[in-house]
Write an enzyme that holds these catalytic residues in place. Structure first.
Site, PDB file in Angstrom:
ATOM      1  N   GLU A 246       0.886  -1.179   0.000  1.00  0.00           N
ATOM      2  CA  GLU A 246       0.000   0.000   0.000  1.00  0.00           C
ATOM      3  C   GLU A 246       0.910   1.211   0.000  1.00  0.00           C
ATOM      4  OE1 GLU A 246      -3.153  -0.190  -0.322  1.00  0.00           O
ATOM      5  OE2 GLU A 246      -3.524  -2.282   0.146  1.00  0.00           O
ATOM      6  N   CYS A 280      -2.616   8.997   3.041  1.00  0.00           N
ATOM      7  CA  CYS A 280      -2.332   8.586   1.660  1.00  0.00           C
ATOM      8  C   CYS A 280      -3.505   8.913   0.733  1.00  0.00           C
ATOM      9  CB  CYS A 280      -2.013   7.108   1.610  1.00  0.00           C
ATOM     10  SG  CYS A 280      -3.297   6.109   2.381  1.00  0.00           S
ATOM     11  N   GLU A 382       4.496  13.107  -4.694  1.00  0.00           N
ATOM     12  CA  GLU A 382       3.732  13.174  -3.440  1.00  0.00           C
ATOM     13  C   GLU A 382       4.414  14.170  -2.483  1.00  0.00           C
ATOM     14  OE1 GLU A 382       3.860   9.650  -1.003  1.00  0.00           O
ATOM     15  OE2 GLU A 382       1.703   9.755  -0.679  1.00  0.00           O
TER      16      GLU A 382
HETATM   17  P1  NDP Z   1       8.481   4.916   4.319  1.00  0.00           P
HETATM   18  O1  NDP Z   1       8.382   4.176   3.048  1.00  0.00           O
HETATM   19  O2  NDP Z   1       9.656   5.778   4.541  1.00  0.00           O
HETATM   20  O3  NDP Z   1       8.447   3.906   5.561  1.00  0.00           O
HETATM   21  C1  NDP Z   1       7.412   3.004   5.790  1.00  0.00           C
HETATM   22  C2  NDP Z   1       7.913   1.910   6.708  1.00  0.00           C
HETATM   23  O4  NDP Z   1       8.883   1.135   6.013  1.00  0.00           O
HETATM   24  C3  NDP Z   1       8.624   2.445   7.949  1.00  0.00           C
HETATM   25  O5  NDP Z   1       8.342   1.620   9.038  1.00  0.00           O
HETATM   26  C4  NDP Z   1      10.076   2.359   7.521  1.00  0.00           C
HETATM   27  O6  NDP Z   1      10.981   2.351   8.581  1.00  0.00           O
HETATM   28  C5  NDP Z   1      10.078   1.051   6.764  1.00  0.00           C
HETATM   29  N1  NDP Z   1      11.202   0.876   5.846  1.00  0.00           N
HETATM   30  C6  NDP Z   1      12.072   1.792   5.366  1.00  0.00           C
HETATM   31  N2  NDP Z   1      12.989   1.192   4.561  1.00  0.00           N
HETATM   32  C7  NDP Z   1      12.682  -0.121   4.529  1.00  0.00           C
HETATM   33  C8  NDP Z   1      13.257  -1.247   3.869  1.00  0.00           C
HETATM   34  N3  NDP Z   1      14.343  -1.147   3.091  1.00  0.00           N
HETATM   35  N4  NDP Z   1      12.688  -2.453   4.051  1.00  0.00           N
HETATM   36  C9  NDP Z   1      11.587  -2.585   4.831  1.00  0.00           C
HETATM   37  N5  NDP Z   1      11.017  -1.560   5.494  1.00  0.00           N
HETATM   38  C10 NDP Z   1      11.548  -0.334   5.337  1.00  0.00           C
HETATM   39  O7  NDP Z   1       7.122   5.717   4.469  1.00  0.00           O
HETATM   40  P2  NDP Z   1       6.757   6.790   5.571  1.00  0.00           P
HETATM   41  O8  NDP Z   1       6.870   6.179   6.926  1.00  0.00           O
HETATM   42  O9  NDP Z   1       7.497   8.046   5.280  1.00  0.00           O
HETATM   43  O10 NDP Z   1       5.188   6.989   5.290  1.00  0.00           O
HETATM   44  C11 NDP Z   1       4.685   7.847   4.351  1.00  0.00           C
HETATM   45  C12 NDP Z   1       4.331   7.111   3.076  1.00  0.00           C
HETATM   46  O11 NDP Z   1       3.404   6.085   3.333  1.00  0.00           O
HETATM   47  C13 NDP Z   1       3.672   8.023   2.070  1.00  0.00           C
HETATM   48  O12 NDP Z   1       4.233   7.799   0.800  1.00  0.00           O
HETATM   49  C14 NDP Z   1       2.216   7.572   2.089  1.00  0.00           C
HETATM   50  O13 NDP Z   1       1.530   7.828   0.905  1.00  0.00           O
HETATM   51  C15 NDP Z   1       2.370   6.120   2.364  1.00  0.00           C
HETATM   52  N6  NDP Z   1       1.120   5.582   2.896  1.00  0.00           N
HETATM   53  C16 NDP Z   1       0.335   4.778   2.099  1.00  0.00           C
HETATM   54  C17 NDP Z   1      -0.882   4.299   2.558  1.00  0.00           C
HETATM   55  C18 NDP Z   1      -1.729   3.392   1.701  1.00  0.00           C
HETATM   56  O14 NDP Z   1      -2.621   2.730   2.257  1.00  0.00           O
HETATM   57  N7  NDP Z   1      -1.542   3.325   0.395  1.00  0.00           N
HETATM   58  C19 NDP Z   1      -1.383   4.658   3.888  1.00  0.00           C
HETATM   59  C20 NDP Z   1      -0.487   5.497   4.638  1.00  0.00           C
HETATM   60  C21 NDP Z   1       0.720   5.939   4.149  1.00  0.00           C
HETATM   61  P3  NDP Z   1      11.572   3.724   9.209  1.00  0.00           P
HETATM   62  O15 NDP Z   1      10.846   4.869   8.640  1.00  0.00           O
HETATM   63  O16 NDP Z   1      11.341   3.544  10.645  1.00  0.00           O
HETATM   64  O17 NDP Z   1      13.014   3.754   8.857  1.00  0.00           O
END
Ligand code: NDP
Length: 484
Positions: A246, A280, A382
């Site tokens: 997602e 999102c 975004e």
């Molecule tokens: P990120 O992609 O930065 O992070 C999401 C999660 O993934 C965090 O827990 C992060 O850890 C983790 N992560 C980072 N790198 C890796 C990796 N290499 N492997 C596995 N996990 C990893 O997103 P954000 O937290 O900045 O959230 C915002 C984004 O989420 C926006 O783009 C938004 O649109 C999207 N979103 C989508 C939704 C949907 O339903 N389509 C709903 C809500 C949000 P950490 O950050 O702790 O390093």
């Protein structure tokens, strides 16, 4: 400062390396707790516990799992106040929003999937009396559930609830910048005596903890940015793991000349700025039919200017703080870039400095940009903040082209009193979720997810239960009666 712990094997534990990082409060920019910097060793311990617990949980009855998920939901309700204050402190969102939406939705997620599993049916295919096929759905094993910072506990429970209901055990990772409610959730699990090792939560950085979960779990459910999703998909592909993604969005809000004017203004303003524009599904590109463009623009800007940016504790606050200084700076750099490309700031565009302790918080004005082209990066990338553009359109053909001319395809909202036209446009828009004359009206049974760069697969209702299970067909031959 309070130390947040990992939750592994039913216990709160310190990270193996003993390393922590500061966890900041976005409303005052100050650190207020310490988050474990988890390592591969922490993930490995969590995966081992989850694997062991799968032996019992995975073969337990549906009623048993239903009972535990309902107990968890009740405990969340009991802790509503505490969890909502914690979510607001950690994320910057208004407390009223966490109380009204985030935390009640956590309990709703758990109850929804607890009851859904009781109603999951199975199929059979009779081969004209010669044989019978029956299809069973089996839990997969250890589910890796990785969630972002915008709706921290809400999205964590949205993933773990179906995973658990279907009989999987879980290793979850909340965002490193909003870990606090997941920690309180671990305490709640311990308080109610939730079976040990069934839910495990490891805190830390995505490229270490998240990547290690993806590598070691059996099935991955990820919500986050599109670029991270690409990495997760690539890593999951190595072992052909099921992977639900997602991801981000650049969602259009469409307002036709025949729309209910007040309804469309109210909804498009809410869709642009709720949760500081950090959902999102937020509508960040508003397309308005030329005939009402001037009057709509005027009303939208007036409403946006009336929104109160303030202390998240006050009930009159519409927008709280942006989640982090890094994210605030990223939003401003995108606004500056848009201005360089010719955008006009019609409202907002500036930092907000609140009095007292909040003066160092990450607050900004809801921002409306005019005079942009759909091809500008402000309309293609975004922003994930309280920033919206308003653009006029001439006809349906141009509108649909602009809506679809982005790499994303998550959601869209259409406002029109001509229902045939609204449905015609809905069918042509590349988005997984389309609303007509509303926004964010959610039924947990519907397929939820995006097209193109917004993700892969659908979550919600049976779609989630299907995702978190393996489908197996058993065919047995029926012997003929030789006496006939
Ligand atoms: P990120 O992609 O930065 O992070 C999401 C999660 O993934 C965090 O827990 C992060 O850890 C983790 N992560 C980072 N790198 C890796 C990796 N290499 N492997 C596995 N996990 C990893 O997103 P954000 O937290 O900045 O959230 C915002 C984004 O989420 C926006 O783009 C938004 O649109 C999207 N979103 C989508 C939704 C949907 O339903 N389509 C709903 C809500 C949000 P950490 O950050 O702790 O390093």
């Amino acid at each position: 400062m309070e130390k947040i712990c990992n939750y592994i094997g039913g216990k709160l534990v310190n990270p193996v390396d003993g390393k922590y990082m500061d966890n900041y409060c976005p409303s005052n920019g100050k650190p207020y707790s310490l988050v474990p910097v988890g390592s591969e060793d922490d993930v490995s311990a969590a995966i081992n516990c989850a694997k062991r617990s799968f032996e019992n949980w995975g073969s337990s009855t549906r009623e048993y799992r239903y009972g535990w998920l309902m107990k968890l939901a009740d405990a969340i309700d009991k802790n509503l106040e505490k969890l909502a204050l914690a979510e607001s402190l950690d994320n910057g969102k208004p407390e009223w929003l966490a109380k009204k939406i985030d935390i009640p939705r956590c309990a709703a997620n758990l109850r929804f999937f607890a009851t859904a599993i009781l109603h999951l049916d199975s199929k059979s295919h009779n081969m004209d009396g010669e044989a019978m096929n029956y299809t069973i759905k089996q839990p997969i094993g250890v589910a890796g559930c990785i969630s972002p910072w915008n709706l921290p506990l809400y999205l964590l429970t949205w993933k773990i609830a179906p995973a658990l209901a279907a009989g999987n055990t879980v290793v979850a990772k909340p965002s490193e910048i909003t870990p606090y409610t997941a920690y309180l959730f671990s305490e709640i699990c311990i308080d109610i005596g939730f079976p040990e090792g069934v839910i495990n939560i490891v805190h830390g950085q995505g490229d270490i903890v998240g990547a290690s979960i993806v590598k070691n779990c059996d099935v991955v459910s990820f919500t986050g940015g599109t670029d991270t999703g690409r990495l997760v998909a690539a890593n999951a592909a190595h072992d052909f793991k099921k992977c639900s993604l997602e991801l981000g969005g650049k969602n259009p809000t469409i307002v036709f000349g025949d729309a209910d004017f007040d309804l469309s203004v109210k909804n498009s303003v809410k869709s642009a700025f709720l949760n500081q524009g950090q959902i999102c599904l937020c509508g960040s590109r508003v397309f308005v039919e030329e005939s009402i463009y001037d009057s709509f623009k005027k009303s939208f800007i007036k409403e946006a200017k009336m929104l109160k940016v303030g202390c998240p504790k006050e009930v009159s606050t519409n927008l709280g703080a942006i989640v982090s200084e890094k994210h605030l700076n990223s939003i401003f750099s995108k606004i500056e870039n848009a201005i360089k490309n010719g955008a006009i700031v019609a409202a907002g565009g500036k930092k907000v400095v609140l009095p007292g302790d909040l003066s160092s918080g990450y607050f900004m004005e809801p921002t409306v940009l005019l005079n942009t082209k759909n091809t500008d990066s402000i309309n293609q990338e975004e922003v994930f903040g309280p920033v919206v553009t308003i653009m006029p359109f001439k006809n349906e053909k141009d509108l649909i082209k602009m809506c679809n001319d982005v790499k994303y395809g998550l959601s869209a909202s259409i406002f029109s009193q001509n229902i045939s036209k609204a449905n015609r446009v809905a069918a042509k828009i590349n988005a997984g979720v389309v609303w007509i004359n509303t926004w964010l009206l959610r039924d947990l049974r519907i397929p939820f997810g995006g097209m193109k760069g917004s993700g892969l697969g659908r979550e919600g209702g049976y779609y989630s239960l299907d995702f978190f299970t393996e489908t197996k067909n058993v065919c047995f031959k029926i012997e003929k009666d030789d006496n006939k």
